[in-house]
Design a protein around this motif. Sequence first.
Motif, PDB file in Angstrom:
ATOM      1  N   HIS A   1       0.809  -1.210   0.000  1.00  0.00           N
ATOM      2  CA  HIS A   1       0.000   0.000   0.000  1.00  0.00           C
ATOM      3  C   HIS A   1       0.850   1.271   0.000  1.00  0.00           C
ATOM      4  CE1 HIS A   1      -3.658  -2.247   0.303  1.00  0.00           C
ATOM      5  NE2 HIS A   1      -3.137  -2.940   1.291  1.00  0.00           N
ATOM      6  N   LEU A   2       2.161   1.130  -0.020  1.00  0.00           N
ATOM      7  CA  LEU A   2       3.040   2.283  -0.033  1.00  0.00           C
ATOM      8  C   LEU A   2       3.059   2.931  -1.398  1.00  0.00           C
ATOM      9  CD1 LEU A   2       6.116   0.826   1.858  1.00  0.00           C
ATOM     10  CD2 LEU A   2       4.381   2.349   2.781  1.00  0.00           C
ATOM     11  N   ARG A   3       3.277   4.221  -1.421  1.00  0.00           N
ATOM     12  CA  ARG A   3       3.461   4.906  -2.705  1.00  0.00           C
ATOM     13  C   ARG A   3       4.838   4.565  -3.238  1.00  0.00           C
ATOM     14  NH1 ARG A   3       0.404   8.900  -4.563  1.00  0.00           N
ATOM     15  NH2 ARG A   3       2.212   9.889  -5.486  1.00  0.00           N
ATOM     16  N   ARG A   4       4.985   4.742  -4.524  1.00  0.00           N
ATOM     17  CA  ARG A   4       6.256   4.467  -5.183  1.00  0.00           C
ATOM     18  C   ARG A   4       7.354   5.363  -4.607  1.00  0.00           C
ATOM     19  NH1 ARG A   4       5.220   7.010  -9.648  1.00  0.00           N
ATOM     20  NH2 ARG A   4       6.790   8.571  -9.651  1.00  0.00           N
ATOM     21  N   THR A   5       8.497   4.778  -4.371  1.00  0.00           N
ATOM     22  CA  THR A   5       9.669   5.544  -3.976  1.00  0.00           C
ATOM     23  C   THR A   5      10.770   5.223  -4.972  1.00  0.00           C
ATOM     24  OG1 THR A   5      10.400   3.777  -2.505  1.00  0.00           O
ATOM     25  CG2 THR A   5       9.117   5.560  -1.518  1.00  0.00           C
ATOM     26  N   PRO A   6      11.518   6.202  -5.385  1.00  0.00           N
ATOM     27  CA  PRO A   6      12.565   5.924  -6.377  1.00  0.00           C
ATOM     28  C   PRO A   6      13.674   5.056  -5.801  1.00  0.00           C
ATOM     29  CG  PRO A   6      12.675   8.196  -5.619  1.00  0.00           C
ATOM     30  CD  PRO A   6      11.461   7.588  -4.993  1.00  0.00           C
TER      31      PRO A   6
ATOM     32  N   ILE B   1      13.850  -1.926  -3.196  1.00  0.00           N
ATOM     33  CA  ILE B   1      12.692  -2.090  -4.060  1.00  0.00           C
ATOM     34  C   ILE B   1      11.934  -0.792  -4.247  1.00  0.00           C
ATOM     35  CG2 ILE B   1      12.411  -4.519  -3.460  1.00  0.00           C
ATOM     36  CD1 ILE B   1      10.039  -3.701  -1.720  1.00  0.00           C
ATOM     37  N   SER B   2      11.248  -0.718  -5.386  1.00  0.00           N
ATOM     38  CA  SER B   2      10.368   0.401  -5.701  1.00  0.00           C
ATOM     39  C   SER B   2       9.180  -0.182  -6.451  1.00  0.00           C
ATOM     40  CB  SER B   2      11.078   1.429  -6.579  1.00  0.00           C
ATOM     41  OG  SER B   2      10.183   2.448  -6.954  1.00  0.00           O
ATOM     42  N   HIS B   3       7.984   0.093  -5.961  1.00  0.00           N
ATOM     43  CA  HIS B   3       6.797  -0.390  -6.652  1.00  0.00           C
ATOM     44  C   HIS B   3       5.645   0.563  -6.457  1.00  0.00           C
ATOM     45  CE1 HIS B   3       4.897  -1.754  -2.895  1.00  0.00           C
ATOM     46  NE2 HIS B   3       6.097  -2.158  -2.556  1.00  0.00           N
TER      47      HIS B   3
ATOM     48  N   ALA C   1      15.475   5.632 -12.717  1.00  0.00           N
ATOM     49  CA  ALA C   1      16.497   4.742 -12.156  1.00  0.00           C
ATOM     50  C   ALA C   1      17.751   4.751 -13.006  1.00  0.00           C
ATOM     51  CB  ALA C   1      15.946   3.328 -12.022  1.00  0.00           C
ATOM     52  N   PHE C   2      17.592   4.687 -14.342  1.00  0.00           N
ATOM     53  CA  PHE C   2      18.762   4.694 -15.216  1.00  0.00           C
ATOM     54  C   PHE C   2      19.555   5.978 -15.066  1.00  0.00           C
ATOM     55  CE2 PHE C   2      16.343   1.637 -18.146  1.00  0.00           C
ATOM     56  CZ  PHE C   2      16.857   0.541 -17.471  1.00  0.00           C
ATOM     57  N   THR C   3      18.870   7.085 -14.871  1.00  0.00           N
ATOM     58  CA  THR C   3      19.556   8.362 -14.650  1.00  0.00           C
ATOM     59  C   THR C   3      20.357   8.310 -13.351  1.00  0.00           C
ATOM     60  OG1 THR C   3      17.858   9.568 -15.854  1.00  0.00           O
ATOM     61  CG2 THR C   3      19.222  10.844 -14.338  1.00  0.00           C
ATOM     62  N   ALA C   4      19.752   7.750 -12.305  1.00  0.00           N
ATOM     63  CA  ALA C   4      20.432   7.647 -11.009  1.00  0.00           C
ATOM     64  C   ALA C   4      21.643   6.718 -11.083  1.00  0.00           C
ATOM     65  CB  ALA C   4      19.447   7.153  -9.945  1.00  0.00           C
ATOM     66  N   PHE C   5      21.599   5.722 -11.974  1.00  0.00           N
ATOM     67  CA  PHE C   5      22.664   4.727 -12.079  1.00  0.00           C
ATOM     68  C   PHE C   5      23.754   5.126 -13.069  1.00  0.00           C
ATOM     69  CE2 PHE C   5      19.478   2.479  -9.941  1.00  0.00           C
ATOM     70  CZ  PHE C   5      19.943   1.264  -9.484  1.00  0.00           C
ATOM     71  N   ALA C   6      23.598   6.233 -13.743  1.00  0.00           N
ATOM     72  CA  ALA C   6      24.477   6.607 -14.858  1.00  0.00           C
ATOM     73  C   ALA C   6      25.962   6.611 -14.513  1.00  0.00           C
ATOM     74  CB  ALA C   6      24.062   7.965 -15.417  1.00  0.00           C
TER      75      ALA C   6
ATOM     76  N   GLU D   1       8.619   5.766 -16.865  1.00  0.00           N
ATOM     77  CA  GLU D   1       9.141   6.877 -16.061  1.00  0.00           C
ATOM     78  C   GLU D   1      10.012   6.374 -14.919  1.00  0.00           C
ATOM     79  OE1 GLU D   1       7.434  10.253 -12.963  1.00  0.00           O
ATOM     80  OE2 GLU D   1       6.059   9.323 -14.374  1.00  0.00           O
ATOM     81  N   ASP D   2       9.569   5.309 -14.237  1.00  0.00           N
ATOM     82  CA  ASP D   2      10.347   4.750 -13.131  1.00  0.00           C
ATOM     83  C   ASP D   2      11.689   4.211 -13.624  1.00  0.00           C
ATOM     84  OD1 ASP D   2       8.154   5.382 -11.622  1.00  0.00           O
ATOM     85  OD2 ASP D   2       7.596   3.317 -11.153  1.00  0.00           O
TER      86      ASP D   2
END
Length: 134
Positions: free
Chosen positions: A9-14, A128-130, A39-44, A34-35
């Motif tokens: 029930h949690l909102r998505r977290t990056p 995790i992010s969902h 993530a790819f930007t954060a992992f660049a 978008e997710d």
Amino acid sequence: MSSFANESHLRRTPVVPDPNGTEHWFVTSHAPVEDCANAFTAFADLSRIEVWTVDALMAQAGAGGVHALPTAIARWFPEEADLFWALEHSMHRVHAGLRIYAVGAGQFTHSVRQLAGRIGIAPGLVRISHRGAD
């Protein structure tokens, strides 16, 4: 109520990369574009990145689904069962420094964390992010 039920029930977290990791696996199935882009930007700036994803068209086009990209290795699978089979076998050969990031529906991300736990990978090494419930 189980902890997974609370998680769903949690909102998505990056997903935020762990700079202490030496190898990073980004695992996804049916995650919003978008997710994945965020993530790819954060992992660049990270080295040793593997992308594991369910994408039947790319898996079919890739004839085996493993490709070296400029900054990562991408592995495409036609179905989640195929991804989990390969992921489990690869997890048996991991070493210290591995970080796993799962993005997708709640049941998928829970299954990634559960599989890692069965192999002996500490829960804190699986981020995790969902989005909400499946």
